[in-house]
Design a protein around this motif. Sequence first.
Motif, short mmCIF file in Angstrom:
data_model
loop_
_atom_site.label_atom_id
_atom_site.label_comp_id
_atom_site.label_asym_id
_atom_site.label_seq_id
_atom_site.Cartn_x
_atom_site.Cartn_y
_atom_site.Cartn_z
N SER A 43 -1.84 -0.33 -4.34
CA SER A 43 -2.01 -1.16 -5.54
C SER A 43 -2.99 -2.29 -5.21
N PRO A 44 -3.77 -2.71 -6.17
CA PRO A 44 -4.77 -3.76 -5.89
C PRO A 44 -4.18 -5.02 -5.26
N GLU A 45 -3.02 -5.44 -5.73
CA GLU A 45 -2.41 -6.66 -5.19
C GLU A 45 -2.04 -6.51 -3.72
N ASN A 46 -1.44 -5.36 -3.38
CA ASN A 46 -1.04 -5.14 -2.00
C ASN A 46 -2.23 -4.81 -1.10
N LEU A 47 -3.15 -4.05 -1.62
CA LEU A 47 -4.31 -3.65 -0.83
C LEU A 47 -5.16 -4.85 -0.42
N THR A 48 -5.31 -5.80 -1.32
CA THR A 48 -6.17 -6.96 -1.06
C THR A 48 -5.41 -8.21 -0.65
N CYS A 49 -4.08 -8.10 -0.54
CA CYS A 49 -3.23 -9.28 -0.29
C CYS A 49 -3.53 -10.35 -1.33
N ASP A 50 -3.46 -9.94 -2.60
CA ASP A 50 -3.75 -10.81 -3.74
C ASP A 50 -5.13 -11.46 -3.64
N GLY A 51 -6.09 -10.69 -3.17
CA GLY A 51 -7.48 -11.16 -3.11
C GLY A 51 -7.81 -12.02 -1.91
N GLU A 52 -6.90 -12.12 -0.97
CA GLU A 52 -7.10 -12.98 0.19
C GLU A 52 -7.86 -12.32 1.34
N LEU A 53 -7.90 -10.99 1.37
CA LEU A 53 -8.56 -10.31 2.49
C LEU A 53 -10.06 -10.16 2.25
N PRO A 54 -10.84 -10.21 3.31
CA PRO A 54 -12.27 -9.93 3.17
C PRO A 54 -12.50 -8.46 2.84
N ARG A 55 -13.61 -8.19 2.23
CA ARG A 55 -13.94 -6.84 1.77
C ARG A 55 -13.85 -5.81 2.89
N SER A 56 -14.27 -6.15 4.08
CA SER A 56 -14.23 -5.20 5.20
C SER A 56 -12.81 -4.78 5.54
N GLN A 57 -11.87 -5.72 5.50
CA GLN A 57 -10.47 -5.38 5.78
C GLN A 57 -9.88 -4.54 4.66
N VAL A 58 -10.23 -4.86 3.42
CA VAL A 58 -9.74 -4.08 2.28
C VAL A 58 -10.24 -2.65 2.41
N GLN A 59 -11.50 -2.47 2.74
CA GLN A 59 -12.06 -1.13 2.88
C GLN A 59 -11.38 -0.37 4.01
N ALA A 60 -11.11 -1.03 5.12
CA ALA A 60 -10.43 -0.38 6.25
C ALA A 60 -9.02 0.05 5.86
N ARG A 61 -8.31 -0.82 5.16
CA ARG A 61 -6.96 -0.48 4.71
C ARG A 61 -7.00 0.69 3.73
#
Length: 90
Positions: A43-61
Amino acid sequence: MSALTSYVDRKNAFSKLFGQKPLSLQNAQDRKQIAQSIDADLSPENLTCDGELPRSQVQARYTSLTAAATELARLDPAAARAIYELYTGE
């Protein structure tokens, strides 16, 4: 180690802290629970930690989670339907 095995190992390590039983890829009910957990983690909220993660970490996850989902779908198509059910409300 496969993405799915790594995912289950991480989930089990976290669950152990709370005294929950470990999940197994050998059990159909557990595979469904794993599929639902992967779906929730995507889910977008969990994947991005509510928008707190940098794009590179989101992509890796995202890459890791989708690889685990693909492996789970190959192992158990019924588990893949469990993910689909969450999206369709069936």
